[in-house]
Design a protein around this motif. Structure first.
Motif, mmCIF file in Angstrom:
data_model
loop_
_atom_site.group_PDB
_atom_site.id
_atom_site.type_symbol
_atom_site.label_atom_id
_atom_site.label_comp_id
_atom_site.label_asym_id
_atom_site.label_seq_id
_atom_site.Cartn_x
_atom_site.Cartn_y
_atom_site.Cartn_z
ATOM 1 N N ASN A 28 0.804 -1.226 0.000
ATOM 2 C CA ASN A 28 0.000 0.000 0.000
ATOM 3 C C ASN A 28 0.836 1.275 0.000
ATOM 4 O OD1 ASN A 28 -2.367 -1.422 -0.007
ATOM 5 N ND2 ASN A 28 -2.643 -1.330 2.201
ATOM 6 N N ALA A 29 2.034 1.210 0.586
ATOM 7 C CA ALA A 29 2.821 2.431 0.757
ATOM 8 C C ALA A 29 3.816 2.675 -0.371
ATOM 9 C CB ALA A 29 3.565 2.395 2.089
ATOM 10 N N SER A 30 3.853 1.763 -1.357
ATOM 11 C CA SER A 30 4.848 1.942 -2.413
ATOM 12 C C SER A 30 4.291 2.807 -3.537
ATOM 13 C CB SER A 30 5.297 0.587 -2.957
ATOM 14 O OG SER A 30 4.180 -0.169 -3.322
ATOM 15 N N PRO A 31 5.001 3.887 -3.872
ATOM 16 C CA PRO A 31 4.524 4.777 -4.938
ATOM 17 C C PRO A 31 4.658 4.119 -6.308
ATOM 18 C CG PRO A 31 6.650 5.512 -4.121
ATOM 19 C CD PRO A 31 6.238 4.362 -3.270
ATOM 20 N N ALA A 60 8.982 2.208 0.016
ATOM 21 C CA ALA A 60 7.912 1.947 0.982
ATOM 22 C C ALA A 60 8.504 1.731 2.376
ATOM 23 C CB ALA A 60 7.101 0.734 0.569
ATOM 24 N N LEU A 61 9.551 0.918 2.462
ATOM 25 C CA LEU A 61 10.204 0.671 3.758
ATOM 26 C C LEU A 61 10.758 1.969 4.328
ATOM 27 C CD1 LEU A 61 12.067 -2.680 3.085
ATOM 28 C CD2 LEU A 61 10.223 -2.308 4.702
ATOM 29 N N TYR A 62 11.361 2.782 3.450
ATOM 30 C CA TYR A 62 11.925 4.061 3.870
ATOM 31 C C TYR A 62 10.835 4.968 4.430
ATOM 32 C CZ TYR A 62 13.854 8.762 3.384
ATOM 33 O OH TYR A 62 14.236 10.059 3.619
ATOM 34 N N LEU A 63 9.706 5.055 3.721
ATOM 35 C CA LEU A 63 8.620 5.930 4.163
ATOM 36 C C LEU A 63 8.024 5.455 5.485
ATOM 37 C CD1 LEU A 63 6.760 6.621 0.789
ATOM 38 C CD2 LEU A 63 8.180 8.197 2.071
ATOM 39 N N ILE A 64 7.873 4.127 5.641
ATOM 40 C CA ILE A 64 7.317 3.585 6.884
ATOM 41 C C ILE A 64 8.243 3.891 8.062
ATOM 42 C CG2 ILE A 64 6.771 1.438 8.107
ATOM 43 C CD1 ILE A 64 5.709 0.375 5.395
#
Length: 114
Positions: A28-31, A60-64
Motif C-alpha cells: 500500500n505504501a509503495s509509490p 515503501a520501507l523508507y517511508l514507513i
C-alpha cells in the motif's frame, strides 16, 4: 529488537500474522510513479517516470521507517509502538499513515509533471 517488539504489538492489536501486515503495508505504501529531474539546455524540469519494483519496496520501507521515527521523536510512545501503528495504518491504507500520505503526495507531483 525494535522490529520484534513492534511485530508483537501488531499481532496483539490485529490478531493477524505481523509479516503479512508488513507485506500489505509495503504494497500500500509503495509509490507507483515518481518524478525525476531532467535538465536540457540549462532548463531543469521534472518528468514523471514509473518506479521499478525494487525501488518501490525500498521506498515503501523508507517511508514507513521515516513515519515511525517522526512519530516517536519527542514523544512518550516507544519507537516500537510507533512502528507498529505505522505498519497497521499503512496495511489498512488509512490516510493517517505518514507513508500513505507521502506516497499520495509523490504520485500527485508525478501526475502534475506528466
Amino acid at each position: 529488537r525494535i522490529v520484534k517488539h513492534s511485530f508483537e504489538i501488531v499481532n496483539l492489536l490485529t490478531d493477524e500474522n505481523p509479516i503479512q501486515q508488513l507485506v500489505n503495508a509495503i504494497i500500500n505504501a509503495s509509490p507507483r510513479e515518481d518524478s525525476t529531474r531532467i535538465g536540457s539546455g540549462g532548463v531543469v524540469r521534472r518528468q514523471a517516470v514509473d518506479v521499478s519494483p525494487m525501488r518501490r519496496v525500498n521506498q515503501a520501507l523508507y517511508l514507513i521507517t521515516q513515519g515511525a521515527r517522526a512519530a516517536a521523536f519527542r514523544n512518550v510512545k516507544t519507537i516500537a509502538e510507533c512502528l507498529a501503528d505505522e505498519v497497521i495504518n499503512a496495511a489498512k491504507g488509512s490516510s493517517n499513515s505518514f507513508a500513505i500520505k507521502k506516497k499520495d503526495e509523490l504520485e500527485r507531483i508525478a501526475k502534475a509533471n506528466r
